[in-house]
Design an enzyme around this catalytic site. Structure first.
Site, PDB file in Angstrom:
ATOM      1  N   GLY A 188      -1.310  -1.484  -4.417  1.00  0.00           N
ATOM      2  CA  GLY A 188      -1.811  -0.119  -4.569  1.00  0.00           C
ATOM      3  C   GLY A 188      -3.033  -0.111  -5.470  1.00  0.00           C
ATOM      4  O   GLY A 188      -3.747  -1.105  -5.611  1.00  0.00           O
ATOM      5  N   GLY A 189      -3.236   1.017  -6.140  1.00  0.00           N
ATOM      6  CA  GLY A 189      -4.399   1.159  -7.022  1.00  0.00           C
ATOM      7  C   GLY A 189      -4.406   0.127  -8.132  1.00  0.00           C
ATOM      8  O   GLY A 189      -5.458  -0.158  -8.718  1.00  0.00           O
TER       9      GLY A 189
ATOM     10  N   GLY B 110     -36.901 -18.561   3.787  1.00  0.00           N
ATOM     11  CA  GLY B 110     -36.465 -17.589   2.787  1.00  0.00           C
ATOM     12  C   GLY B 110     -35.499 -18.206   1.806  1.00  0.00           C
ATOM     13  O   GLY B 110     -35.461 -17.824   0.625  1.00  0.00           O
ATOM     14  N   ALA B 111     -34.721 -19.172   2.282  1.00  0.00           N
ATOM     15  CA  ALA B 111     -33.741 -19.794   1.395  1.00  0.00           C
ATOM     16  C   ALA B 111     -34.437 -20.568   0.274  1.00  0.00           C
ATOM     17  O   ALA B 111     -33.918 -20.659  -0.839  1.00  0.00           O
ATOM     18  CB  ALA B 111     -32.814 -20.698   2.199  1.00  0.00           C
TER      19      ALA B 111
HETATM   20  C1  HXC Z   1       9.506   1.967 -11.713  1.00  0.00           C
HETATM   21  C2  HXC Z   1      10.034   0.019 -10.673  1.00  0.00           C
HETATM   22  C3  HXC Z   1       8.828   0.038  -9.956  1.00  0.00           C
HETATM   23  C4  HXC Z   1       7.943   1.126 -10.184  1.00  0.00           C
HETATM   24  C5  HXC Z   1       9.864  -1.735  -9.383  1.00  0.00           C
HETATM   25  N1  HXC Z   1      10.656  -1.087 -10.283  1.00  0.00           N
HETATM   26  N2  HXC Z   1       8.750  -1.041  -9.158  1.00  0.00           N
HETATM   27  N3  HXC Z   1      10.357   0.974 -11.546  1.00  0.00           N
HETATM   28  N4  HXC Z   1       8.334   2.067 -11.080  1.00  0.00           N
HETATM   29  N5  HXC Z   1       6.781   1.211  -9.554  1.00  0.00           N
HETATM   30  C6  HXC Z   1      11.965  -1.537 -10.794  1.00  0.00           C
HETATM   31  C7  HXC Z   1      13.048  -1.499  -9.769  1.00  0.00           C
HETATM   32  O1  HXC Z   1      13.644  -0.227  -9.776  1.00  0.00           O
HETATM   33  C8  HXC Z   1      13.990  -2.557 -10.316  1.00  0.00           C
HETATM   34  O2  HXC Z   1      14.714  -2.017 -11.381  1.00  0.00           O
HETATM   35  C9  HXC Z   1      13.067  -3.587 -10.897  1.00  0.00           C
HETATM   36  O3  HXC Z   1      11.834  -2.900 -11.115  1.00  0.00           O
HETATM   37  C10 HXC Z   1      12.805  -4.735  -9.992  1.00  0.00           C
HETATM   38  O4  HXC Z   1      12.474  -4.237  -8.706  1.00  0.00           O
HETATM   39  P1  HXC Z   1      13.139  -4.827  -7.376  1.00  0.00           P
HETATM   40  O5  HXC Z   1      12.777  -3.891  -6.286  1.00  0.00           O
HETATM   41  O6  HXC Z   1      14.575  -5.110  -7.621  1.00  0.00           O
HETATM   42  O7  HXC Z   1      12.364  -6.207  -7.263  1.00  0.00           O
HETATM   43  P2  HXC Z   1      11.796  -6.923  -5.972  1.00  0.00           P
HETATM   44  O8  HXC Z   1      12.829  -6.946  -4.887  1.00  0.00           O
HETATM   45  O9  HXC Z   1      11.256  -8.209  -6.437  1.00  0.00           O
HETATM   46  O10 HXC Z   1      10.623  -5.984  -5.459  1.00  0.00           O
HETATM   47  C11 HXC Z   1       9.465  -5.786  -6.262  1.00  0.00           C
HETATM   48  C12 HXC Z   1       8.585  -4.694  -5.638  1.00  0.00           C
HETATM   49  C13 HXC Z   1       9.424  -3.418  -5.388  1.00  0.00           C
HETATM   50  C14 HXC Z   1       8.017  -5.199  -4.326  1.00  0.00           C
HETATM   51  C15 HXC Z   1       7.435  -4.452  -6.616  1.00  0.00           C
HETATM   52  O11 HXC Z   1      10.138  -3.116  -6.583  1.00  0.00           O
HETATM   53  C16 HXC Z   1       8.590  -2.250  -5.036  1.00  0.00           C
HETATM   54  O12 HXC Z   1       8.173  -2.104  -3.894  1.00  0.00           O
HETATM   55  N6  HXC Z   1       8.395  -1.354  -5.977  1.00  0.00           N
HETATM   56  C17 HXC Z   1       7.635  -0.149  -5.766  1.00  0.00           C
HETATM   57  C18 HXC Z   1       6.195  -0.439  -5.661  1.00  0.00           C
HETATM   58  C19 HXC Z   1       5.373   0.806  -5.600  1.00  0.00           C
HETATM   59  O13 HXC Z   1       5.414   1.547  -4.597  1.00  0.00           O
HETATM   60  N7  HXC Z   1       4.681   1.131  -6.717  1.00  0.00           N
HETATM   61  C20 HXC Z   1       3.874   2.261  -6.809  1.00  0.00           C
HETATM   62  C21 HXC Z   1       2.591   1.904  -6.088  1.00  0.00           C
HETATM   63  S1  HXC Z   1       1.403   3.110  -6.272  1.00  0.00           S
HETATM   64  P3  HXC Z   1      16.151  -2.573 -11.805  1.00  0.00           P
HETATM   65  O14 HXC Z   1      16.598  -1.640 -12.870  1.00  0.00           O
HETATM   66  O15 HXC Z   1      16.978  -2.565 -10.574  1.00  0.00           O
HETATM   67  O16 HXC Z   1      15.925  -3.957 -12.321  1.00  0.00           O
HETATM   68  C22 HXC Z   1       0.564   2.563  -7.560  1.00  0.00           C
HETATM   69  C23 HXC Z   1      -0.570   3.419  -7.888  1.00  0.00           C
HETATM   70  C24 HXC Z   1      -1.387   2.839  -8.970  1.00  0.00           C
HETATM   71  O17 HXC Z   1       0.831   1.608  -8.160  1.00  0.00           O
HETATM   72  C25 HXC Z   1      -2.567   3.733  -9.018  1.00  0.00           C
HETATM   73  C26 HXC Z   1      -3.507   3.324 -10.069  1.00  0.00           C
HETATM   74  C27 HXC Z   1      -4.675   4.220  -9.992  1.00  0.00           C
END
Ligand code: HXC
Length: 525
Positions: A184-185, A419-420
């Protein structure tokens, strides 16, 4: 009793040891991050924890942590009951071979390393500290992205980091290691740093993941294919290096930092070397094949010139028709740009131009002298290149060399066509010392192409064409026409290249050259 004695008294004896024990307990709790179960899960994926990574990255015993007790401030979704000291990122400073660096390491065991407002604040604090004193920032990224429970507070935090990445760009070196998810971002913070290293199989970077891609475009692709270390270090050039595992990535980061200045004012680091500055390298006299169309490995030339043959190559697996990286001459860092005749005959194309332009700009920003080795047949023809915008992308490299004010030494080993020739740090772009080997061929184009254009009427007569080609070669397939015009400062023995470069760099150490005042330039992006 004097006031200060009273104060000491409070911390004496039992009271003080209880306080120390309490502090140690808090430290131990913070060091456990998300708990042993999650640490085990991290290890099971072949990944180290944030603290283990910092131990490898930094000199032994040098890490000083800050903000270990920072907690998030979120009360939505029951978050008030889930508070882990440190809030998913370990921050502080340490040294790499004795030189100060600031670091942050996201802790995947705490909410998946997700970025909260406070987590971001911690990262910003080390970035601000690094900017104040002029030291590199190294980020170890392993995060699920924005902390979903916090919503816009998290986005605000991210954006504060982005802003600092931009302000720090060109002031202190910024290095990102991607050691887990980065999606993502969140990808845009590393994207704005100077170098990105990724770990194979355990890291990935993409703006939208495979599921979204499938929904929107119907493409089926794995995480690794879409944004893994191999994809980004070969196809996209988002990553500069793909390393086998965490340890290799961290040790490579140490190596790279050794070459880099601490900031844009401190000058290149210097280290002792036992390699003689005037080492004669006889083998360079025979490195160019007799047949002008036969390739040779430019890496060999580069390594034979640099101290102890050490060369830290950037993006070795992307646009391999140009080589860029760091080495040292007389113990001082230099940036090397070199055409590679082994790949696409060393031609300049879109990817090579972009790769080298960014490298030249990094060197110029941080006062690293640039050595350019030239063997280039020109820009790559074809619709793919023209439609892809080779005009704009080629101009990037031209622009980067032209604006660079650092010492620039150029060695033409063989072809410098068209040119290079102009682009590759020529005299006309304020090259300080422009050398050619006697094998240099400096011309508008290769003899065959030239004859087919200017003697088109003779094309039906092969004998005449052979004769005309020989005539053109005699005239231009050498460096002396350019030297007679002062475009080449000297035609040198290949075996003396290191000596000539070392002498040149000594002379240029106090080079002073300024571009006209401007807010900033408008490089063709
Ligand atoms: C809060 C999160 C989290 C998040 C993971 N966790 N991502 N908590 N916010 N974004 C937590 C899970 O709940 C879990 O907690 C622990 O971290 C580990 O995650 P798992 O899913 O068990 O691990 P894994 O299977 O390895 O998967 C990792 C992952 C997946 C692929 C990153 O967790 C995932 O898809 N997370 C969401 C990603 C996402 O959509 N993020 C937002 C993107 S938008 P527990 O307590 O069970 O250990 C963004 C915008 C940024 O980032 C913009 C900036 C401008």
């Amino acid at each position: 009793m004097p006031q200060h004695a009273e104060r000491f008294d409070q911390f004496d004896g039992v009271g003080m040891s209880a306080n120390i024990a309490g502090m140690e307990q808090r430290r131990a709790a913070a060091r456990l991050g998300g708990g042993q179960k999650r640490i085990d899960a991290q290890h099971a994926k072949g990944k180290l924890t944030a603290r283990e990574r910092l131990l490898i990255l930094l000199d032994e015993g040098s890490f000083e942590e800050v903000d270990m007790y920072v907690e998030h401030n979120c009360t939505d979704f029951g978050m008030q009951d889930q508070v882990i000291p440190g809030d998913g990122v370990v921050t502080g400073s340490g040294t790499i071979n004795g030189r100060l660096v600031y670091v942050y390491a996201q802790d995947f065991t705490v909410f998946g390393g997700a970025v909260s407002e406070r987590h971001a604040m911690k990262i910003c604090k080390v970035m601000d500290a690094a900017m104040k004193v002029g030291a590199p920032v190294i980020g170890l990224n392993d995060s699920g992205g924005a902390r979903i429970q916090e919503g816009v507070a998290s986005l605000g935090g991210y954006t504060e980091i982005f802003q600092r990445n931009v302000l720090a760009s060109g002031v202190v070196p910024q290095l990102s290691l991607i050691m887990g998810p980065c999606a993502g971002g969140a990808v845009y913070s590393p994207a704005m740093t100077d170098f990105i290293f990724m770990v194979k199989d355990s890291s990935y970077m993409f703006v939208t993941g495979p599921d979204v891609v499938k929904t929107v475009t119907n493409e089926i692709v794995t995480q690794e294919e879409l944004g893994g270390a191999v994809t980004h270090s070969t196809k996209t050039s988002v990553a500069d290096l793909a390393l086998e595992n965490d340890i290799e990535a961290l040790l490579s980061a140490r190596d790279l930092i050794d070459y880099l200045p601490s900031d844009n004012r401190s000058g290149v680091p210097e280290r002792p070397t036992s390699d003689a500055w005037d080492r004669i390298e006889d083998s360079l006299d025979t490195v160019i094949p007799a047949n002008a169309n036969q390739p040779y490995d430019m890496h060999e030339v580069v390594r034979k010139v640099l101290d102890e043959g050490d060369f830290f190559e950037i993006q070795p697996t992307h646009a391999a028709n140009i080589i860029v990286g760091f080495g040292r001459i007389e113990g001082r860092t230099v940036g090397v740009v070199a055409n590679q005749p082994m790949v696409l005959a060393g031609v300049l194309d879109i990817n090579a131009s972009k790769k080298a332009a960014r490298f030249v700009r990094f060197c110029d920003a941080f006062e690293i002298p640039i050595l350019t080795f030239v063997d280039v047949p020109g820009f790559l023809p074809g619709t793919a290149q023209e439609y892809g915008g080779i005009i704009k992308h080629g101009a990037k490299l031209l622009f980067a060399y032209a604006e660079a004010t650092v010492p620039k030494i150029t060695v033409i080993t063989r072809k410098a066509y068209g040119g290079a020739y102009c682009v590759m740090s020529s005299k006309h772009l304020r090259g300080d010392l422009n050398y050619s080997w006697p094998t240099g061929e400096i011309a508008v184009m290769g003899a065959k192409g030239a004859v087919e254009i200017i003697f088109r009427q003779d094309i039906g007569d092969p004998d005449k064409i052979v004769e005309r080609t020989r005539e053109y070669e005699d005239r231009f397939a050498n460096p002396f026409v350019a030297a007679s015009k002062g475009f080449i400062d000297e035609v040198i023995h290949p075996r003396n290249t290191r000596r000539r470069i070392a002498l040149g760099l000594r002379k240029l150490r106090n080079k002073s050259l300024e571009n006209p005042w401007k807010k900033h330039d408008n490089i063709p992006l």
